[in-house]
Structures are given as structure tokens and as C-alpha cells.
Motif scaffolding. Structure first.
Motif, PDB file in Angstrom:
ATOM      1  N   SER A  97      10.936  37.674  57.642  1.00 53.82           N
ATOM      2  CA  SER A  97      10.173  36.534  57.627  1.00 53.82           C
ATOM      3  C   SER A  97       8.479  37.041  58.173  1.00 53.82           C
ATOM      4  O   SER A  97       8.309  37.669  58.802  1.00 53.82           O
ATOM      5  N   GLU A  98       7.640  36.384  57.036  1.00 51.92           N
ATOM      6  CA  GLU A  98       6.496  36.910  57.221  1.00 51.92           C
ATOM      7  C   GLU A  98       5.188  35.880  56.968  1.00 51.92           C
ATOM      8  O   GLU A  98       5.733  35.235  55.938  1.00 51.92           O
ATOM      9  N   GLN A  99       4.163  35.871  57.862  1.00 52.05           N
ATOM     10  CA  GLN A  99       3.284  34.629  57.121  1.00 52.05           C
ATOM     11  C   GLN A  99       4.190  33.163  57.200  1.00 52.05           C
ATOM     12  O   GLN A  99       3.775  32.522  56.138  1.00 52.05           O
ATOM     13  N   ARG A 100       5.241  33.002  58.027  1.00 55.58           N
ATOM     14  CA  ARG A 100       5.654  31.687  57.964  1.00 55.58           C
ATOM     15  C   ARG A 100       6.445  31.467  56.861  1.00 55.58           C
ATOM     16  O   ARG A 100       7.003  30.340  56.629  1.00 55.58           O
ATOM     17  N   ARG A 101       6.914  32.620  55.964  1.00 54.86           N
ATOM     18  CA  ARG A 101       7.917  32.190  55.151  1.00 54.86           C
ATOM     19  C   ARG A 101       9.072  33.253  55.025  1.00 54.86           C
ATOM     20  O   ARG A 101       8.942  34.586  55.428  1.00 54.86           O
ATOM     21  N   ARG A 102      10.154  32.668  54.681  1.00 54.49           N
ATOM     22  CA  ARG A 102      11.595  33.648  54.902  1.00 54.49           C
ATOM     23  C   ARG A 102      11.710  33.612  53.468  1.00 54.49           C
ATOM     24  O   ARG A 102      11.919  33.020  52.714  1.00 54.49           O
ATOM     25  N   ILE A 103      12.161  34.983  53.384  1.00 50.23           N
ATOM     26  CA  ILE A 103      12.421  35.500  52.004  1.00 50.23           C
ATOM     27  C   ILE A 103      13.923  36.369  52.178  1.00 50.23           C
ATOM     28  O   ILE A 103      14.178  37.268  53.151  1.00 50.23           O
ATOM     29  N   GLU A 104      14.914  35.959  51.271  1.00 49.38           N
ATOM     30  CA  GLU A 104      16.100  36.761  51.244  1.00 49.38           C
ATOM     31  C   GLU A 104      16.181  37.736  50.092  1.00 49.38           C
ATOM     32  O   GLU A 104      15.798  37.262  48.985  1.00 49.38           O
ATOM     33  N   ASP A 151       4.500  38.705  50.759  1.00 46.60           N
ATOM     34  CA  ASP A 151       5.768  38.047  51.311  1.00 46.60           C
ATOM     35  C   ASP A 151       6.037  37.261  50.106  1.00 46.60           C
ATOM     36  O   ASP A 151       6.502  35.966  50.086  1.00 46.60           O
ATOM     37  N   LEU A 152       6.154  37.807  48.878  1.00 49.97           N
ATOM     38  CA  LEU A 152       6.662  37.172  47.626  1.00 49.97           C
ATOM     39  C   LEU A 152       7.646  38.058  46.981  1.00 49.97           C
ATOM     40  O   LEU A 152       7.486  39.348  46.892  1.00 49.97           O
ATOM     41  N   LEU A 153       8.677  37.550  46.534  1.00 52.30           N
ATOM     42  CA  LEU A 153       9.851  38.306  45.883  1.00 52.30           C
ATOM     43  C   LEU A 153       9.673  38.942  44.757  1.00 52.30           C
ATOM     44  O   LEU A 153       9.225  38.184  44.000  1.00 52.30           O
ATOM     45  N   LEU A 154       9.946  40.154  44.683  1.00 52.21           N
ATOM     46  CA  LEU A 154      10.057  40.936  43.379  1.00 52.21           C
ATOM     47  C   LEU A 154      11.418  41.141  43.160  1.00 52.21           C
ATOM     48  O   LEU A 154      12.028  42.228  43.787  1.00 52.21           O
ATOM     49  N   ALA A 155      12.092  40.358  42.090  1.00 54.55           N
ATOM     50  CA  ALA A 155      13.462  40.420  41.918  1.00 54.55           C
ATOM     51  C   ALA A 155      13.812  41.702  40.917  1.00 54.55           C
ATOM     52  O   ALA A 155      13.014  42.143  40.035  1.00 54.55           O
ATOM     53  N   ALA A 156      14.796  42.438  41.392  1.00 52.84           N
ATOM     54  CA  ALA A 156      15.144  43.710  40.903  1.00 52.84           C
ATOM     55  C   ALA A 156      15.446  43.685  39.136  1.00 52.84           C
ATOM     56  O   ALA A 156      15.309  44.569  38.423  1.00 52.84           O
ATOM     57  N   GLY A 157      15.883  42.594  38.546  1.00 53.71           N
ATOM     58  CA  GLY A 157      16.290  42.480  37.225  1.00 53.71           C
ATOM     59  C   GLY A 157      15.190  41.951  36.252  1.00 53.71           C
ATOM     60  O   GLY A 157      15.379  41.634  35.182  1.00 53.71           O
TER      61      GLY A 157
END
Length: 343
Positions: A97-104, A151-157
């Protein structure tokens, strides 16, 4: 505890009984990472290795699941040295959780993190990750809009993100520590930063230079405010320039201009400095003592090394010469002012 090689630092709980592992880790690492907790307090084990290679800080951590909550800038990877870091989850899941966003984050996923921002990391499963501290020089070169990519997801695939994830997952701490050639270390850093840059562009996370509505990070906003205060205190120094300001705040000249471009509401560093000097000159000319000074002296007192240039920019802003401006301030002092002020 440190290895003989000053580039390498290792910490582990193996030096204390297992029942004391969490207390040891909280005392040893807690002050650097923030509030620490774990679902495995009674059987806590972790190992942390940090390797400095070509300016990048490679941090590998694995062991028991843990939660870290940081209220301010990173201390483990100093925010002043590493303004951003890239986190890669090697195994299991991780919530951030960073800058009010939660990332899995799943296995192999990555996220770019602003080292100045509060942060909460939670891994209920085993902790196993790489975290790369990215130095300012490389960020400025490869990621000029890094603050818009956090705080943005970089997906592995996916594309370049997948290639970078695979590259990092193949890294071995022992091999990383064994790299002695400065050229090889430099090449490693260039490969990683170029792939990260491509991954961000491919995912549409990097804004184009000059784009409208760019988000100003709290870090840049705070830095701009402190720089503005410094300029107000030092504008009378004729030798103040971007290089002197950069040295004072331990950043690059390029970063000074970047901060003003993004947080200065349209005012560049030079425009800000000149504006403060002109306002100081106008205030001085409004006073009886200041109005009796020669215009050249007013220029010098307010930070202008060239009185002719001062007269030019003053007239452009106020629509009259400094002498005329002083004469307008009070009819009672007009004759005295006219006698001593020169253009």
C-alpha cells in the motif's frame, strides 16, 4: 554485520536462538524499515543481503512472513541516495500500500516505489524478494517521469516487464557479489535500467515531456518549497545560480530545473530568482532610505550584478524605470530622490 568487501552487507537471525529471532530483527532492522510485525513471532527467521553494484543497491530478503509499515522516507535504502526502488516478488504473494493504493503482487510481479512516501508491505506467506535501490543519476537518465510510474503493477508475463522479471529472478547473490570488473557492473546496471524504462513505456506509465496535468510528487513539492525558501533568503547574493542551489540540496542541476518545471506553477528557477530580486528592489525603492540610493546600489543589494540589466527587467515588470518608480512612492520625498537616484 558486514563482510570484508565494503560493497556487501549481510544480516540474519541465525546468530540468535529461534525464539529470539523476531526481537533481534526488530532491534536490528526495525529502526531502518519502520514498524515490524510477523505472524511467526515465535519462530521468526530472515536473512537480508545488500550489494552495492554500479551505484545500484541490490537487496535480497527471504525468510518468515512479515509486515512493515513505514511512516516516512526509507532509511534502509536512504531516500536521499535512492529516491526510488524497484520491488520484485520472487515467490508467493505480497500486498503493498502506497499513496492510498493497494497492490497485490504475485510471483514475478514488480512495482516501482517512491522511497520518500509512507509505505505498508504485508507478506503473510514466506518473504522472498529483490528490491533495487535506484540512484538519482540513473533515474534522471532513464526514468525522467518516475514519479508518475510508482504504485503501478508491472506484471511478470507482459513484454519487457516479463523480460526484466526473468532477468532479476535469474540473479544469484553469490554471483552478484563476485562481479569485480567495473565494466561488467556498469553493464549490469545499464541492462536493468533500460529494460525497466522499456517496461514502463510499454505499459503506458511514462508521460511525455511537457505533458499537461503532470502529477507533482509530495517529495518534489516539499523540495520545491524548501528551495523557494532558500532563494528568498539568498536572492541578494549575486552568485546564486542553479548550480549553487543544487549543491546546497545535494541534487543535480538538471533535477533543480525538473523540480521547478513540475512544481513551480509555470515559473522556472531563473524566473523565480529574478522575481524575488525584483520584488525586493521594489520594496527597497518604496522606502525612504532605499529611494535615496543610487539605482546601481539597489541593483547590487538585491542580487543583480549588472545595473543596466536590472533597469531593463525592472521596467519590463513595472512599466517604468527604477528612478521613476521611486519618485511615485511619495510626493514629499520627490525632490530629494530626484537629486540622488540615477538610471
Amino acid at each position: 554485520m558486514s563482510e570484508t568487501d565494503s560493497r556487501i552487507q549481510r544480516f540474519h537471525t541465525g546468530m540468535v536462538p529461534r525464539k529470539d529471532g523476531f526481537a533481534f530483527w526488530a532491534d536490528e532492522i526495525g529502526p531502518l524499515v519502520g514498524r515490524l510485525d510477523s505472524p511467526e513471532r515465535t519462530d521468526f527467521q530472515q536473512e537480508l543481503t545488500i550489494v552495492d553494484t554500479a551505484g545500484l543497491a541490490f537487496m535480497r530478503v527471504h525468510g518468515s512472513g512479515a509486515t512493515i509499515e513505514r511512516k516516512g522516507p526509507s532509511q534502509l535504502m536512504g531516500a536521499e541516495v535512492y529516491p526510488y526502488h524497484l520491488l520484485l516478488k520472487l515467490d508467493g504473494g505480497l500486498a503493498i500500500s502506497e499513496q492510498r493504493r493497494r497492490i497485490e503482487l504475485g510471483t514475478g510481479d514488480m512495482v516501482l516505489i517512491d522511497s520518500w512516501q509512507p509505505l505498508r508491505l504485508s507478506s503473510t506467506e514466506a518473504t522472498d524478494s529483490w528490491s533495487l535501490g535506484l540512484p538519482e543519476a540513473l533515474v534522471n537518465r532513464w526514468l525522467p517521469h518516475a514519479d508518475q510510474s510508482t504504485d503501478l503493477l508491472l506484471a511478470a508475463g507482459k513484454g519487457w516487464a516479463g523480460m526484466l522479471s526473468g532477468y532479476l529472478r535469474a540473479l544469484d547473490v553469490d554471483h552478484l557479489c563476485s562481479i569485480q570488473s567495473p565494466a561488467e557492473r556498469q553493464l549490469l546496471g545499464e541492462h536493468l535500467m533500460s529494460m525497466l524504462s522499456f517496461a514502463l513505456e510499454q505499459n503506458g506509465l511514462v508521460a511525455q515531456p511537457g505533458a499537461l496535468g503532470e502529477r507533482v510528487s509530495p517529495r518534489d513539492g516539499d523540495l520545491h518549497a524548501r528551495m523557494r525558501a532558500w532563494i528568498r533568503d539568498h536572492h541578494a547574493d549575486t552568485e546564486v545560480d542553479a548550480q549553487k542551489l543544487a549543491a546546497c540540496f545535494n541534487v543535480s542541476v538538471r533535477y533543480v530545473h525538473k523540480v521547478f518545471a513540475k512544481a513551480g506553477r509555470g515559473m522556472t528557477f531563473l524566473e523565480t530568482l529574478q522575481g524575488d530580486r525584483l520584488e525586493a528592489a521594489a520594496q527597497m525603492l518604496r522606502s525612504a532610505a532605499g529611494a535615496r540610493k543610487f539605482v546601481a546600489q539597489v541593483a547590487y543589494d538585491c542580487g543583480f550584478a549588472d545595473p543596466a540589466y536590472f533597469g531593463l527587467v525592472f521596467r519590463k515588470k513595472y512599466g517604468c524605470t527604477p528612478r521613476s518608480f521611486a519618485l511615485r512612492q511619495g510626493p514629499g520625498q520627490a525632490e530629494a530622490d530626484s537629486a540622488v537616484l540615477v538610471c
